[in-house]
Write an enzyme that holds these catalytic residues in place. Structure first.
Site, mmCIF file in Angstrom:
data_model
loop_
_atom_site.group_PDB
_atom_site.id
_atom_site.type_symbol
_atom_site.label_atom_id
_atom_site.label_comp_id
_atom_site.label_asym_id
_atom_site.label_seq_id
_atom_site.Cartn_x
_atom_site.Cartn_y
_atom_site.Cartn_z
ATOM 1 N N ARG A 35 17.166 48.532 26.246
ATOM 2 C CA ARG A 35 17.531 47.640 27.351
ATOM 3 C C ARG A 35 16.318 46.823 27.798
ATOM 4 O O ARG A 35 16.423 45.623 28.073
ATOM 5 C CB ARG A 35 18.089 48.455 28.529
ATOM 6 N N SER A 178 33.794 52.431 24.756
ATOM 7 C CA SER A 178 32.337 52.411 24.874
ATOM 8 C C SER A 178 31.903 51.668 26.126
ATOM 9 O O SER A 178 32.255 50.502 26.316
ATOM 10 C CB SER A 178 31.686 51.745 23.657
ATOM 11 N N GLN A 180 29.118 50.586 26.476
ATOM 12 C CA GLN A 180 28.190 49.559 26.021
ATOM 13 C C GLN A 180 28.811 48.164 26.045
ATOM 14 O O GLN A 180 28.083 47.167 26.096
ATOM 15 C CB GLN A 180 27.678 49.888 24.611
ATOM 16 N N SER A 207 30.618 57.450 29.887
ATOM 17 C CA SER A 207 29.163 57.207 29.966
ATOM 18 C C SER A 207 28.791 56.247 31.085
ATOM 19 O O SER A 207 27.940 55.371 30.911
ATOM 20 C CB SER A 207 28.647 56.679 28.624
ATOM 21 N N GLU A 326 27.132 62.077 25.130
ATOM 22 C CA GLU A 326 26.108 62.273 24.115
ATOM 23 C C GLU A 326 25.527 63.688 24.145
ATOM 24 O O GLU A 326 24.902 64.130 23.179
ATOM 25 C CB GLU A 326 24.988 61.255 24.296
#
Length: 438
Positions: A35, A178, A180, A207, A326
């Site tokens: 990031r 996700s 993300q 997440s 994770e």
């Protein structure tokens, strides 16, 4: 064509002869490093990244940004101490080709960056990367004004035809597969003409701590972000357009990569100290303090770092890991060595990670004599007496470290392709041996 020996050799997982007692310096966070690289590349002035993680995923990110025209100088920090990368945001340009490997952060965070480049940027990667979902980012970018050629797959390989700018504005995305997808749009949003308003429309959002990490890091470089945690609308994030500042950022240790070492203390009844554990962090790995304590350990956060101690007993757990998926492979490995059953919930999205982690964990633990049942959104693990055998990793770094945890207590475990740990944890075998005093 012969197979790579690093992929076919079997690594004998070290067996612990007693309680471990070690200090383990865990390398920097992959999530923070990647990031920070993106934000520094988009900044209006140079920045420093101290103690960056050097792993396959972060080197792929740095290589991708270099391919698009960003200068990244590797050396020591501005004070002359410690490794640091200096990022010079010299302008994004194509044509370029990006190798994403099998890195979710690279394949998802960089298409929005490429949309800001002047010229086409082609994305390609490992065969497994073609199977990982990318449609949330692709569809959202098209809605925001980008031109992308992907032959309708919503997956790699693809080409982003950068126009030097992107209009931005409001967009809806289903990030159920996700988180993300959300982070990818937020990271580049300050450079969009209208910024962005991202609205998550899915039933679940895995997440979430990683989105909080993205928001915190955006704010640290001067971006204005309205998020649900700061009193904003649920499942909506708004980023205002504006210049990003170059910063001098020190990368925290990767707390998720600390997991196997804390697990070693837990399953051997030993002690492990992880220096520089942050008192406040958005990293999902911080949940390990709570989860592994419930499974039989104890921990203390001191000026030196986190000291984790096992009690000699390992207990099963019923836990929702939806925000910290994770961690599931390592928790499953510990659960297989516990004195009572465990249920891991909220991690259906792990089927779309580096491999189908739920199927892989079930198969590999069962083949060592375990009893694991795959559920709709997780695993149910009934401890059994385990035996040695080959533990396959499926090109997945967290499968390799899960096998190493089991090997501490079960003799004869051999791990296929332990080199895959280099994705986020370089020199894992040496760190593991050092922890055991070898």
């Amino acid at each position: 064509m012969t197979a790579d020996p690093a992929h076919t050799d079997l690594w004998p997982a070290p067996h612990a002869s007693g309680a471990v007692d070690a200090t383990v310096h865990v390398p920097g966070s992959k999530s923070v490093t990647n990031r920070a690289l993106v934000l520094a590349a988009l900044a209006s002035e140079p920045g420093w990244l101290r103690r960056p993680l050097r792993s396959r995923d972060t080197l792929l990110m740095a290589g991708a940004l270099r391919a698009m025209g960003i200068e990244i100088e590797e050396g020591v920090g501005p004070d002359g101490t410690g490794e640091a990368w200096r990022v010079l945001p010299t302008g994004l340009r194509g044509p370029a080709t990006v190798d994403v490997g099998n890195a979710g952060t690279v394949m998802r965070f960089l298409p929005p960056v490429a949309a800001l480049a002047d010229g086409p940027v082609r994305f390609d990667g490992d065969p497994r990367s073609y199977e990982r979902p990318l449609n949330g980012v692709v569809d959202a970018l098209r809605h925001l004004g980008a031109r992308i050629d992907d032959d309708g797959r919503g997956a790699l390989p693809l080409t982003v035809h950068g126009g030097g700018a992107l209009e931005g504005g409001p967009v809806s995305v289903d990030a159920s597969s996700s988180s993300q997808f959300v982070s990818a749009l937020l990271l580049s949003a300050p450079r969009f003409n209208q910024g962005v308003e991202v609205r998550h429309t899915g039933a679940t959002l895995p997440s979430l701590p990683h989105i909080r990490m993205t928001v915190d890091m955006l704010r640290a470089v001067g971006a204005q972000v309205d998020s649900p945690e700061s009193g904003g609308e649920p499942n909506v994030w708004r980023v205002t357009p504006g210049a990003l500042l170059g910063r001098d950022l020190a990368v925290e240790p990767d707390l998720s990569n600390a997991q196997p070492f804390l697990a070693a203390a837990l399953v051997t009844g030993g002690r492990v100290l992880v220096p520089d554990w942050p008192a406040r962090t958005t990293q999902p790995g911080d949940r390990l303090r709570e989860i592994f304590t419930e499974m039989g350990g104890s921990c203390e956060l001191t000026e030196q770092g986190l000291e984790f101690t096992g009690s000699g007993s390992v207990h099963g757990i019923d836990v929702d890991l939806g925000e910290v998926g994770e961690l599931a492979p390592g928790i499953a490995a510990v659960a297989a060595l516990a004195d009572s059953p465990s249920t891991l919930r909220g991690v259906a999205h792990l089927r779309l990670h580096e491999t189908d982690r739920l199927a892989a964990l079930t198969k590999e633990i069962d083949e060592l004599g375990g009893d694991v049942t795959e559920t709709a959104d997780g695993l149910h693990i009934r401890p059994r007496r385990l035996h040695g055998g080959v533990f396959h990793t499926y090109e997945d770094h967290r499968m390799a470290t899960a096998g190493a945890i089991i090997g501490l207590r079960v003799g004869g475990v051999r791990i296929e392709n332990v080199a895959t740990t280099a994705k986020t944890l370089p020199d894992f075998p040496a760190l593991w041996a050092g922890m055991l005093g070898a």
